[in-house]
Motif scaffolding. Structure first.
Motif, PDB file in Angstrom:
ATOM      1  N   ARG A 105       9.244   5.608   5.812  1.00  0.00           N
ATOM      2  CA  ARG A 105      10.244   6.281   6.640  1.00  0.00           C
ATOM      3  C   ARG A 105      10.631   7.650   6.073  1.00  0.00           C
ATOM      4  N   ARG A 106      10.338   7.893   4.805  1.00  0.00           N
ATOM      5  CA  ARG A 106      10.632   9.164   4.131  1.00  0.00           C
ATOM      6  C   ARG A 106      12.081   9.608   4.320  1.00  0.00           C
ATOM      7  N   PRO A 107      13.045   8.809   3.868  1.00  0.00           N
ATOM      8  CA  PRO A 107      14.457   9.200   3.989  1.00  0.00           C
ATOM      9  C   PRO A 107      14.842  10.234   2.942  1.00  0.00           C
ATOM     10  N   LYS A 108      16.058  10.731   3.048  1.00  0.00           N
ATOM     11  CA  LYS A 108      16.568  11.682   2.055  1.00  0.00           C
ATOM     12  C   LYS A 108      17.104  10.962   0.821  1.00  0.00           C
ATOM     13  N   ILE A 109      17.530   9.711   1.020  1.00  0.00           N
ATOM     14  CA  ILE A 109      18.102   8.928  -0.076  1.00  0.00           C
ATOM     15  C   ILE A 109      17.398   7.583  -0.127  1.00  0.00           C
ATOM     16  N   PHE A 110      16.885   7.232  -1.290  1.00  0.00           N
ATOM     17  CA  PHE A 110      16.273   5.929  -1.512  1.00  0.00           C
ATOM     18  C   PHE A 110      17.234   5.065  -2.326  1.00  0.00           C
ATOM     19  N   ILE A 111      17.436   3.824  -1.883  1.00  0.00           N
ATOM     20  CA  ILE A 111      18.274   2.888  -2.634  1.00  0.00           C
ATOM     21  C   ILE A 111      17.445   1.649  -2.914  1.00  0.00           C
ATOM     22  N   PHE A 112      17.228   1.371  -4.193  1.00  0.00           N
ATOM     23  CA  PHE A 112      16.491   0.189  -4.619  1.00  0.00           C
ATOM     24  C   PHE A 112      17.470  -0.739  -5.338  1.00  0.00           C
ATOM     25  N   ASP A 113      17.894  -1.762  -4.628  1.00  0.00           N
ATOM     26  CA  ASP A 113      18.917  -2.675  -5.143  1.00  0.00           C
ATOM     27  C   ASP A 113      18.245  -3.842  -5.883  1.00  0.00           C
ATOM     28  N   ASP A 114      18.030  -3.630  -7.185  1.00  0.00           N
ATOM     29  CA  ASP A 114      17.368  -4.646  -8.017  1.00  0.00           C
ATOM     30  C   ASP A 114      16.045  -5.081  -7.379  1.00  0.00           C
ATOM     31  N   THR A 115      15.334  -4.086  -6.850  1.00  0.00           N
ATOM     32  CA  THR A 115      14.119  -4.351  -6.081  1.00  0.00           C
ATOM     33  C   THR A 115      12.926  -4.675  -6.966  1.00  0.00           C
ATOM     34  N   PHE A 116      12.912  -4.195  -8.201  1.00  0.00           N
ATOM     35  CA  PHE A 116      11.727  -4.320  -9.043  1.00  0.00           C
ATOM     36  C   PHE A 116      11.729  -5.587  -9.892  1.00  0.00           C
ATOM     37  N   SER A 117      12.755  -6.442  -9.723  1.00  0.00           N
ATOM     38  CA  SER A 117      12.860  -7.627 -10.568  1.00  0.00           C
ATOM     39  C   SER A 117      11.757  -8.644 -10.304  1.00  0.00           C
ATOM     40  N   ALA A 118      11.181  -8.642  -9.075  1.00  0.00           N
ATOM     41  CA  ALA A 118      10.133  -9.614  -8.742  1.00  0.00           C
ATOM     42  C   ALA A 118       8.755  -9.130  -9.171  1.00  0.00           C
ATOM     43  N   LEU A 119       8.675  -7.926  -9.771  1.00  0.00           N
ATOM     44  CA  LEU A 119       7.384  -7.356 -10.154  1.00  0.00           C
ATOM     45  C   LEU A 119       7.140  -7.551 -11.644  1.00  0.00           C
ATOM     46  N   ASP A 120       5.864  -7.684 -12.009  1.00  0.00           N
ATOM     47  CA  ASP A 120       5.536  -7.757 -13.430  1.00  0.00           C
ATOM     48  C   ASP A 120       5.677  -6.368 -14.040  1.00  0.00           C
ATOM     49  N   TYR A 121       5.670  -6.293 -15.376  1.00  0.00           N
ATOM     50  CA  TYR A 121       5.951  -5.038 -16.062  1.00  0.00           C
ATOM     51  C   TYR A 121       4.906  -3.963 -15.746  1.00  0.00           C
ATOM     52  N   LYS A 122       3.636  -4.369 -15.645  1.00  0.00           N
ATOM     53  CA  LYS A 122       2.582  -3.398 -15.360  1.00  0.00           C
ATOM     54  C   LYS A 122       2.757  -2.798 -13.961  1.00  0.00           C
ATOM     55  N   THR A 123       2.949  -3.666 -12.963  1.00  0.00           N
ATOM     56  CA  THR A 123       3.138  -3.189 -11.593  1.00  0.00           C
ATOM     57  C   THR A 123       4.404  -2.347 -11.491  1.00  0.00           C
ATOM     58  N   ASP A 124       5.445  -2.787 -12.210  1.00  0.00           N
ATOM     59  CA  ASP A 124       6.708  -2.049 -12.204  1.00  0.00           C
ATOM     60  C   ASP A 124       6.493  -0.632 -12.718  1.00  0.00           C
ATOM     61  N   ARG A 125       5.758  -0.507 -13.817  1.00  0.00           N
ATOM     62  CA  ARG A 125       5.528   0.814 -14.423  1.00  0.00           C
ATOM     63  C   ARG A 125       4.697   1.706 -13.506  1.00  0.00           C
ATOM     64  N   GLU A 126       3.614   1.148 -12.944  1.00  0.00           N
ATOM     65  CA  GLU A 126       2.741   1.940 -12.074  1.00  0.00           C
ATOM     66  C   GLU A 126       3.467   2.323 -10.783  1.00  0.00           C
ATOM     67  N   LEU A 127       4.285   1.430 -10.254  1.00  0.00           N
ATOM     68  CA  LEU A 127       5.015   1.718  -9.026  1.00  0.00           C
ATOM     69  C   LEU A 127       6.016   2.837  -9.261  1.00  0.00           C
ATOM     70  N   ARG A 128       6.711   2.791 -10.388  1.00  0.00           N
ATOM     71  CA  ARG A 128       7.713   3.831 -10.654  1.00  0.00           C
ATOM     72  C   ARG A 128       7.054   5.196 -10.852  1.00  0.00           C
ATOM     73  N   ARG A 129       5.863   5.185 -11.450  1.00  0.00           N
ATOM     74  CA  ARG A 129       5.148   6.452 -11.638  1.00  0.00           C
ATOM     75  C   ARG A 129       4.730   7.043 -10.281  1.00  0.00           C
ATOM     76  N   ALA A 130       4.172   6.196  -9.412  1.00  0.00           N
ATOM     77  CA  ALA A 130       3.763   6.667  -8.081  1.00  0.00           C
ATOM     78  C   ALA A 130       4.977   7.018  -7.231  1.00  0.00           C
ATOM     79  N   LEU A 131       6.039   6.273  -7.400  1.00  0.00           N
ATOM     80  CA  LEU A 131       7.253   6.495  -6.616  1.00  0.00           C
ATOM     81  C   LEU A 131       7.895   7.825  -6.977  1.00  0.00           C
TER      82      LEU A 131
END
Length: 612
Positions: free
Chosen positions: A498-524
């Motif tokens: 949707r490409r909003p102006k404000i992104f809110i991630f409410d404890d969204t990464f807790s279900a991800l493993d550490y590797k996926t979490d790291r790669e997702l944050r880098r791409a994000l």
């Protein structure tokens, strides 16, 4: 109840008046049949009439024609009643659905999901059935009763007394019945809500129930709710079962009384024309049965009315409830939209709660910043970020985006500016594409290219590309054919598309493993360049590189700064860090030693009263 009838459309009202015409015509035809019966009786029994069998056939033909006409009008009225009631029910369900769609979290907690489902289904069915019957019976019965009464009043006052006594007895029985069953109907609807709640909880938590061997406990809970509902339904049904034999007895007694009184009038010489009176007596019996039958039809409606009234009240309770989160009228030009967020002296308290969940919150987030919130469980992190998309409205203070109070903005534009990913991933039945390209953003609905880019950014393309149909692959209800991490990545991809102006991630990464979490944050970080990002997290590793971190404790902000700054100055943050980071990571962060604390006694010593 009357307010629900205001939902009739213009077409429904036109059909209603057409039905009214056919009802009057049908009553007129029904009342004409006994007149022809009296004429036939007079032709057969009166020696002063020179009637022939042909005359009898003619009168019988008229009688048959009016009977067929009455049947046709009844069919037309029933068809119109079914059409109006079905359209009315659909309109009520549509109104409820739209109203619930505007509800905030406060209204959803007030009604509960099982109750709203019952009101949208079971309660609407009760109203639909009553509407269909009311159109056919509630109008026809009074017209028939009044018209028939007018025709018998000048026949014989002795026979009229019999009819009025029967009607009075019927009304007494009806009054007793209503007082008995009315409270039960109200209770039945609430018990239906409770049964739906227990069933929904058990089905949705089936795995947990089995894992804890709690089948017997859940079965007992369901059995208690089901038994209570059954007993109330049995009481109502038994009351009705006793009521109908009384009606049969009353009708038979009235017929016998009419013929007994009529015989008494003839044998005592109270009439100058016994043969003519006999014909009138037969017609009187027909009209009396029509009057009594009219009241019986009214009773059927009144028996349904208490339950329908309860359902109507429950429906109107939903329809008349205004959302506490109402949109404004300010529309900001897209060129002036910015992701800066300002909170001033914000307090928040849940409806009915004794104390504040958030107190004295003041902060300023610049456009393009990545800001994180961390703290212990229940400190108010999710509630704080939930104020931005207006999941809740602040009790006191103001929340602004781009210099405009969010309460003044239209909800459509606010929802286009803010992209929110909740703690629990919400997945809809459909396809992967329909879930990611859900709704519209500032640039309209996401395209297929937007979906693919969002999936790659959310690290979901790896498993999606392996599916036979790719983004067109089916997704089951609630995403039951996906893992927890896959569902979470799809929900993240949805907000990215949707490409909003404000992104809110409410404890969204807790279900991800550490590797996926790291790669997702880098791409994000690359994909959300220029946008404001708010992150609620439990893991310091997720927010370590944020531009600013707010530390929360008991609903208040107790510190803010970068990771390194907080490691030097904030005790709450240090405690969280020490529970999660290794010694090397702590030393790299130059953590300040915490004050010495008294050593905790071993568990065994605590069990012995604190003595070693």
């Amino acid at each position: 109840m009357l307010k629900l009838f205001l939902l009739f459309s213009a077409r429904d009202w036109v059909l209603f008046f057409i039905a009214l015409v056919f009802i009057v015509a049908g009553v007129w035809m029904a009342l004409a049949v006994p007149e022809y019966l009296m004429e036939i009786t007079d032709l057969v029994t009166n020696p002063h009439r020179d009637g022939t069998i042909g005359d009898v056939w003619v009168q019988g033909g008229y009688m048959f024609a009016f009977a067929i006409g009455g049947m046709i009008t009844s069919i037309i009225v029933a068809w119109i009643g079914a059409t109006i009631s079905a359209n009315h029910a659909a309109r009520i369900r549509h109104t409820i659905f739209n109203r619930v769609g505007d509800f905030s979290t406060a209204e959803m907690k007030r009604f509960s999901v099982p109750s709203l489902i019952t009101r949208s289904t079971n309660d609407v069915v009760q109203v639909r059935m009553f509407t269909a019957m009311a159109i056919q019976v509630l109008i026809q019965a009074p017209i028939l009763a009044i018209w028939a009464t007018m025709r018998i009043l000048d026949t014989s006052w002795e026979l009229s007394v019999v009819t009025f006594i029967a009607v009075g007895a019927l009304l007494v029985i009806l009054t007793v019945l209503i007082f008995l069953v009315m409270p039960r109907f109200n209770r039945i609807q609430k018990l239906t809500d409770q049964l739906n709640l227990v069933t929904r909880e058990n089905i949705s938590g089936l795995r947990v129930v089995r894992a804890y061997n709690a089948e017997e406990f859940e079965q007992k809970k369901f059995s208690d709710a089901n038994t209570t509902l059954m007993r109330n339904n049995l009481f109502v049904n038994r009351a009705m079962a006793v009521f109908w034999p009384f009606l049969t007895l009353l009708m038979s007694a009235m017929s016998a009384a009419i013929y007994w009184v009529g015989s008494w009038v003839i044998t005592t010489g109270r009439t100058d024309d016994p043969i003519g009176f006999f014909g009138h007596m037969m017609v009187f019996g027909q009209y009396s049965m029509m009057i009594l039958f009219s009241f019986i039809m009214l009773i059927m409606v009144f028996v349904m009315f208490p339950r329908t009234l309860v359902s109507a009240r429950r429906i109107m309770e939903v329809i008349s409830t205004e959302s506490t989160v109402m949109g404004g009228e300010t529309v900001i030009e897209p060129a002036n939209l910015a992701g800066g967020i300002v909170m001033r002296d914000v307090n928040f308290r849940y409806p009915g709660a004794e104390g504040n969940v958030l107190s004295d919150i003041s902060l300023e987030i610049k456009p393009g910043e990545t800001v994180a919130f961390i703290g212990g469980t229940g400190c108010g992190k999710s509630t704080l970020v939930g104020l931005v998309p207006r999941i809740y409205d602040a009790t006191d203070g103001s929340v602004q985006i781009g210099g405009t109070c969010i309460g003044d903005m239209t909800l459509e534009q606010l929802n286009s500016i803010v992209g929110y990913v909740p703690q629990r991933a919400v997945i809809f039945k459909g396809t992967i594409k329909s879930n990611v390209a859900f709704g519209e953003g500032l640039n309209g609905a996401p395209t297929d290219d937007d979906v693919v880019v969002a999936l790659k950014t959310a690290q979901a393309w790896e498993f999606v590309s392996e599916l036979e149909r790719g983004i067109e692959s089916d997704v089951a209800q609630k995403g039951s054919n996906l893992s927890g991490g896959q569902k979470q990545r799809l929900s993240i991809a949805r907000v990215i598309a949707r490409r909003p102006k404000i992104f809110i991630f409410d404890d969204t990464f807790s279900a991800l493993d550490y590797k996926t979490d790291r790669e997702l944050r880098r791409a994000l970080k690359e994909e959300t360049s220029g946008a404001t990002v708010l992150i609620v997290a439990q893991r310091i590793g997720t927010i370590k590189n944020a531009d600013r971190i707010y530390v929360m404790d008991k609903g208040r902000i107790v510190g803010s700064g970068t990771h390194d700054e907080l490691m030097k100055s904030n005790e709450v943050y240090q405690q969280i860090a020490q529970s999660q980071l290794s010694k090397e990571e702590l030393e790299g962060g130059e953590a300040r030693p915490l004050p010495a604390k008294k050593p905790k006694l071993p568990a065994e010593a605590l069990r012995k009263g604190g003595k070693k």
